[in-house]
Design a protein around this motif. Sequence first.
Motif, PDB file in Angstrom:
ATOM      1  N   GLY A  41       0.806  -1.216   0.000  1.00 42.23           N
ATOM      2  CA  GLY A  41       0.000   0.000   0.000  1.00 42.23           C
ATOM      3  C   GLY A  41       0.835   1.260   0.000  1.00 42.23           C
ATOM      4  N   ASN A  42       1.932   1.270  -0.744  1.00 40.51           N
ATOM      5  CA  ASN A  42       2.838   2.420  -0.866  1.00 40.51           C
ATOM      6  C   ASN A  42       3.550   2.765   0.439  1.00 40.51           C
ATOM      7  N   ARG A  43       3.755   1.772   1.307  1.00 36.19           N
ATOM      8  CA  ARG A  43       4.529   1.988   2.521  1.00 36.19           C
ATOM      9  C   ARG A  43       5.339   0.729   2.816  1.00 36.19           C
ATOM     10  N   ILE A  44       6.348   0.859   3.663  1.00 33.72           N
ATOM     11  CA  ILE A  44       7.119  -0.299   4.089  1.00 33.72           C
ATOM     12  C   ILE A  44       6.298  -1.060   5.114  1.00 33.72           C
ATOM     13  N   SER A  45       6.088  -2.328   4.887  1.00 35.50           N
ATOM     14  CA  SER A  45       5.311  -3.132   5.832  1.00 35.50           C
ATOM     15  C   SER A  45       6.134  -3.442   7.072  1.00 35.50           C
ATOM     16  N   THR A  46       5.517  -3.264   8.239  1.00 36.06           N
ATOM     17  CA  THR A  46       6.164  -3.619   9.505  1.00 36.06           C
ATOM     18  C   THR A  46       5.698  -4.990   9.981  1.00 36.06           C
ATOM     19  N   SER A  47       5.064  -5.752   9.090  1.00 36.71           N
ATOM     20  CA  SER A  47       4.526  -7.070   9.432  1.00 36.71           C
ATOM     21  C   SER A  47       5.114  -8.143   8.537  1.00 36.71           C
ATOM     22  N   VAL A  48       4.989  -9.398   8.978  1.00 41.58           N
ATOM     23  CA  VAL A  48       5.042 -10.521   8.051  1.00 41.58           C
ATOM     24  C   VAL A  48       3.603 -10.990   7.890  1.00 41.58           C
ATOM     25  N   SER A 243       8.443   6.239   0.952  1.00 42.34           N
ATOM     26  CA  SER A 243       8.383   6.713  -0.431  1.00 42.34           C
ATOM     27  C   SER A 243       9.750   6.735  -1.092  1.00 42.34           C
ATOM     28  N   GLU A 244      10.815   6.794  -0.293  1.00 38.72           N
ATOM     29  CA  GLU A 244      12.160   6.737  -0.856  1.00 38.72           C
ATOM     30  C   GLU A 244      12.583   5.293  -1.139  1.00 38.72           C
ATOM     31  N   ILE A 245      12.209   4.389  -0.248  1.00 41.08           N
ATOM     32  CA  ILE A 245      12.541   2.979  -0.465  1.00 41.08           C
ATOM     33  C   ILE A 245      11.755   2.410  -1.636  1.00 41.08           C
ATOM     34  N   TYR A 246      10.470   2.760  -1.714  1.00 38.65           N
ATOM     35  CA  TYR A 246       9.599   2.265  -2.786  1.00 38.65           C
ATOM     36  C   TYR A 246       8.960   3.454  -3.509  1.00 38.65           C
ATOM     37  N   PRO A 247       9.679   4.104  -4.422  1.00 35.84           N
ATOM     38  CA  PRO A 247       9.107   5.253  -5.132  1.00 35.84           C
ATOM     39  C   PRO A 247       7.987   4.856  -6.089  1.00 35.84           C
ATOM     40  N   THR A 248       8.015   3.579  -6.514  1.00 34.20           N
ATOM     41  CA  THR A 248       6.931   3.008  -7.310  1.00 34.20           C
ATOM     42  C   THR A 248       6.693   1.590  -6.786  1.00 34.20           C
TER      43      THR A 248
END
Length: 287
Positions: A41-48, A243-248
């Motif tokens: 969802g356009n963010r880094i997941s903090t879950s597995v 947004s920097e780790i996953y720009p797309t």
Amino acid sequence: MKKLSAILIILAAFVNLYAFEWPQENTDKEAFESYFAQERGNRISTSVIFKEPEEIKTAEDGKILIVLTALNDESDFFPSALGTTVIMEHKDDLISVYGNLESESLETEELTGKTVASGTKIARTGNTGWQKDISALEFQIIDTKKSSAINPKILMPRTDKEIELNLTGITIQDKNGEFYDLNVYKNFSSGLYRVFQKKNSVAAPLKTTVSVNGTEVDKISYDTISQYEEKVSVTGKHKYTSSEIYPTTKLHLVGEAVFTPGKVMLGITETDVSGTVKTITYNINIR
């Protein structure tokens, strides 16, 4: 080899310190829908996130803090997508979070505030969270003292062989935001660039590094994800946000590098939690 040994020693220290167990039976490499630090969802997941519904049990001795059947607010650590959730408190300021549970099967409501043993049944997974209609567990471990999420893969017993990471689709981005495929372009102006790889679909690396002419210039680690200025971030050359780790949805940041005039050998490396390393190099010309 020395660096790899140091990584394994650090991971072993985490496991010995926190002796958590997986909260469900199936933990082989095919059991996961999404790894910690994967894009979601356009963010880094903090879950597995797991794939299939199962009976869920507590991962360690602790106290049940709360059973949430609805989340009205949303944060990067506890998104409303978690659905029906059990949150437990453990030693060393850690909490474990069990999301997307089936409300009707909850067996812990009467135990809220009480201490329970590792392996205590909580519930079955349900469809109360927002997981593309799958009925599987979303699991987190949070260090409340450091305001960071810990990668469960470094705390839990080793699972079956890890999903193989693919190191492909290497592109660089210049200061103007333009992307260049390194399989096509070899000549660049000097300056600061960001290096990206094609995002893996399920797995995520434990570490990525960028080197220039054999010298490491950036390393991004995914053992923890921290909360920084109300945003989640990971640590590398500086703190990188989602947004920097996953720009797309297709690109994953490996790191940054400054190119100076001359011939440059650019090295890109990713390491998974088992210590498996993949490396690729490119020879480029900087003017």
